[in-house]
Motif scaffolding. Structure first.
Motif, PDB file in Angstrom:
ATOM      1  N   GLN A 294      64.940  42.302  81.050  1.00 46.07           N
ATOM      2  CA  GLN A 294      66.170  41.761  80.481  1.00 46.07           C
ATOM      3  C   GLN A 294      66.557  40.434  81.136  1.00 46.07           C
ATOM      4  O   GLN A 294      67.422  39.716  80.644  1.00 46.07           O
ATOM      5  N   PHE A 295      65.909  40.109  82.270  1.00 42.28           N
ATOM      6  CA  PHE A 295      66.130  38.821  82.917  1.00 42.28           C
ATOM      7  C   PHE A 295      65.119  37.828  82.353  1.00 42.28           C
ATOM      8  O   PHE A 295      63.939  37.863  82.697  1.00 42.28           O
ATOM      9  N   GLY A 296      65.572  36.966  81.474  1.00 46.70           N
ATOM     10  CA  GLY A 296      64.672  36.055  80.782  1.00 46.70           C
ATOM     11  C   GLY A 296      64.183  34.918  81.664  1.00 46.70           C
ATOM     12  O   GLY A 296      64.955  34.334  82.432  1.00 46.70           O
ATOM     13  N   PHE A 339      58.650  41.494  74.891  1.00 46.52           N
ATOM     14  CA  PHE A 339      58.384  42.693  75.688  1.00 46.52           C
ATOM     15  C   PHE A 339      56.895  42.777  76.005  1.00 46.52           C
ATOM     16  O   PHE A 339      56.042  42.600  75.120  1.00 46.52           O
ATOM     17  N   GLU A 340      56.570  43.042  77.268  1.00 45.56           N
ATOM     18  CA  GLU A 340      55.167  43.096  77.690  1.00 45.56           C
ATOM     19  C   GLU A 340      54.420  44.251  77.022  1.00 45.56           C
ATOM     20  O   GLU A 340      53.246  44.134  76.682  1.00 45.56           O
ATOM     21  N   GLU A 341      55.103  45.384  76.831  1.00 45.12           N
ATOM     22  CA  GLU A 341      54.438  46.576  76.322  1.00 45.12           C
ATOM     23  C   GLU A 341      54.119  46.469  74.831  1.00 45.12           C
ATOM     24  O   GLU A 341      53.069  46.942  74.375  1.00 45.12           O
ATOM     25  N   THR A 344      56.721  42.395  71.238  1.00 41.71           N
ATOM     26  CA  THR A 344      57.768  42.118  70.247  1.00 41.71           C
ATOM     27  C   THR A 344      58.912  41.350  70.904  1.00 41.71           C
ATOM     28  O   THR A 344      59.045  41.315  72.132  1.00 41.71           O
ATOM     29  N   ASN A 345      59.736  40.761  70.088  1.00 43.35           N
ATOM     30  CA  ASN A 345      60.776  39.861  70.559  1.00 43.35           C
ATOM     31  C   ASN A 345      61.853  40.576  71.374  1.00 43.35           C
ATOM     32  O   ASN A 345      62.324  41.654  71.006  1.00 43.35           O
ATOM     33  N   ILE A 346      62.235  39.973  72.501  1.00 42.00           N
ATOM     34  CA  ILE A 346      63.430  40.380  73.229  1.00 42.00           C
ATOM     35  C   ILE A 346      64.597  39.602  72.622  1.00 42.00           C
ATOM     36  O   ILE A 346      64.522  38.380  72.472  1.00 42.00           O
ATOM     37  N   TYR A 347      65.687  40.260  72.272  1.00 44.12           N
ATOM     38  CA  TYR A 347      66.783  39.597  71.570  1.00 44.12           C
ATOM     39  C   TYR A 347      67.779  38.944  72.549  1.00 44.12           C
ATOM     40  O   TYR A 347      67.509  37.878  73.069  1.00 44.12           O
ATOM     41  N   ASP A 348      68.895  39.554  72.819  1.00 40.78           N
ATOM     42  CA  ASP A 348      69.938  38.974  73.669  1.00 40.78           C
ATOM     43  C   ASP A 348      70.365  37.604  73.140  1.00 40.78           C
ATOM     44  O   ASP A 348      70.229  36.580  73.807  1.00 40.78           O
ATOM     45  N   GLN A 349      70.912  37.608  71.922  1.00 39.33           N
ATOM     46  CA  GLN A 349      71.245  36.373  71.214  1.00 39.33           C
ATOM     47  C   GLN A 349      72.687  36.407  70.725  1.00 39.33           C
ATOM     48  O   GLN A 349      73.280  37.469  70.558  1.00 39.33           O
ATOM     49  N   GLU A 376      76.585  39.055  67.829  1.00 37.46           N
ATOM     50  CA  GLU A 376      75.882  39.179  69.114  1.00 37.46           C
ATOM     51  C   GLU A 376      74.953  40.385  69.080  1.00 37.46           C
ATOM     52  O   GLU A 376      75.315  41.455  68.585  1.00 37.46           O
ATOM     53  N   ARG A 377      73.755  40.207  69.623  1.00 40.17           N
ATOM     54  CA  ARG A 377      72.747  41.268  69.642  1.00 40.17           C
ATOM     55  C   ARG A 377      72.234  41.445  71.055  1.00 40.17           C
ATOM     56  O   ARG A 377      71.895  40.461  71.724  1.00 40.17           O
ATOM     57  N   ASP A 378      72.156  42.686  71.552  1.00 39.11           N
ATOM     58  CA  ASP A 378      71.694  42.908  72.918  1.00 39.11           C
ATOM     59  C   ASP A 378      70.175  42.740  73.009  1.00 39.11           C
ATOM     60  O   ASP A 378      69.489  42.553  72.001  1.00 39.11           O
ATOM     61  N   PHE A 379      69.638  42.826  74.231  1.00 38.49           N
ATOM     62  CA  PHE A 379      68.226  42.496  74.429  1.00 38.49           C
ATOM     63  C   PHE A 379      67.285  43.511  73.783  1.00 38.49           C
ATOM     64  O   PHE A 379      66.124  43.206  73.500  1.00 38.49           O
TER      65      PHE A 379
END
Length: 398
Positions: A294-296, A339-341, A344-349, A376-379
């Protein structure tokens, strides 16, 4: 409390001596901190020192997913400026900010400029690193909107003040101007990631210790190069980079050096009567492996302000009042990694639109009405949280 009372008394005494003048439209963004009405008296030779400032306040009514905290009012900022022409080629300027009443008190600027030549001026003190357009040009009466742009506060950590030194200058290019700035400062600290936001957040890297010492002994570097086109506007490219973590303790290396950097493109120009102001910023941070995804390591943000005068005329005894139709579009992505696994896209936007009106009595004073709506969208990409609300406010130099 006694200190606050003394400051308030001084303001009341000296502010009566100040007569606000219209700002000079020929100023570039480089000179934003000197483009304030209280300065003109001092530069006119009537006094070697001058005091001024600005005040802004507003109302708020917002709902998030149908839930509201109700209606409230706030005195958002009360700022005091001090300026002195110490010598014909030496200037002093400072800014003391009282935010949300007296909830936060901060010294934003306190510096000396030594002019060697208009193209080469040495600056030292608590200064505003030139990251983007807004950080140096953030006074409330200059903006038609009540809230500051998200990219300018949540990616670029405006208002960012740091102790440092460097050079700036202005070079004529025909009828146009080229400006530059280059500074060394103490730099942001570990709070960029060690914070309560639970995300990469440059604003949390600010600390009162920044005015007294560098946490790691490696200065940050910031600079801006801009072109001011006569009759059109200004375009700037800027950057900021530095080591943010404390990597040594008593001479012993405890972890690797970790760098945080910001890059920004800004503009302020007109097309006929339409004024366009905006900046776009990119951030990159070296994150320790122990921190979650979650830390971009990379962030992005942008905003565009559109300001169009509906009418300009005398109104109820006031001369040359301007009613502006305004709109702001803004977007911030706090984490543009995947996401490494799952790859897919990490959001937090967050996306926002802010239409409204401003009634400007002069370049120094205005009333503002904003309707704000953001999504607003969480990660993790959970369903969008929707916020909407109205604000009415004022801002004025004195």
């Amino acid at each position: 409390m006694k200190k606050l009372q003394v400051i308030a008394i001084l303001v009341l005494i000296f502010s009566t001596q100040v007569k606000a003048q219209e700002a000079d439209s020929s100023y570039t963004n480089l000179e934003a901190i000197f483009n304030r009405p209280f300065i003109y008296k001092a530069q006119g030779g009537a006094s070697s020192a001058s005091i001024g400032g600005y005040v802004e306040g507003n109302t708020n009514y917002f709902t998030t997913d149908g839930i509201s905290d109700g209606y409230s009012m706030e005195l958002r900022r009360f700022n005091i400026f001090l300026f002195a022409s110490v010598h014909e080629r030496i200037k002093f300027i400072s800014e003391l900010e009282f935010e949300h009443g007296t909830e936060e008190i901060a010294l934003e600027t306190a510096l000396l400029d030594f002019e060697i030549h208009p193209a080469l001026v040495f600056r030292m003190g608590i200064l505003l690193p030139p990251v983007g357009y807004f950080n140096q040009n953030h006074d409330g009466p200059k903006w038609e909107f009540i809230d500051r742009p998200l990219v300018s506060t949540n990616v670029i950590p405006s208002t960012l003040s740091e102790m440092g030194m460097g050079f700036y200058g202005k070079v004529p290019v025909g009828k146009h101007k080229m400006t530059y700035e280059l500074y060394l400062t103490n730099g942001l600290q570990d709070g960029i990631i060690a914070n309560t936001e639970n995300r990469t957040f440059f604003g949390a890297g600010k600390s009162e210790e920044m005015f007294a010492e560098d946490n790691n002994g490696v200065p940050a570097i910031s600079g801006r190069l801009a072109f001011n086109a006569f009759g059109l506007g200004e375009f700037g490219l800027s950057g900021y980079t530095g080591i943010y973590n404390e990597f040594e303790i008593e001479g012993e290396t405890v972890e690797d050096k970790r760098r945080a950097s910001l890059w920004a493109l800004d503009y302020n120009f007109r097309i006929a009567q339409l004024q366009l102001i905006g900046e776009t910023a990119w951030a990159s941070v070296d994150i320790p492996e122990a921190y979650g995804q979650q830390f971009g390591t990379k962030q992005f943000g942008t905003h565009l302000d559109m300001i169009y005068p509906i009418f300009r005329r005398d109104l109820l005894g006031w001369k040359d009042v301007t009613l502006n139709l305004i709109n702001r579009l803004e977007y911030v992505d706090y984490n543009i990694d995947d996401f490494e696994e799952t790859n897919t896209n990490i959001y937090d936007q967050i996306y926002a639109i802010v239409p409204g009106l401003s009634l400007r009595f002069s370049s120094n004073t205005l009333l503002k009405f904003n309707y704000r709506r953001h999504w607003e969208r969480d990660f993790l990409g959970n369903p969008v949280s929707k916020t909407a609300g109205v604000q009415f406010g004022f801002a004025s130099y004195f």
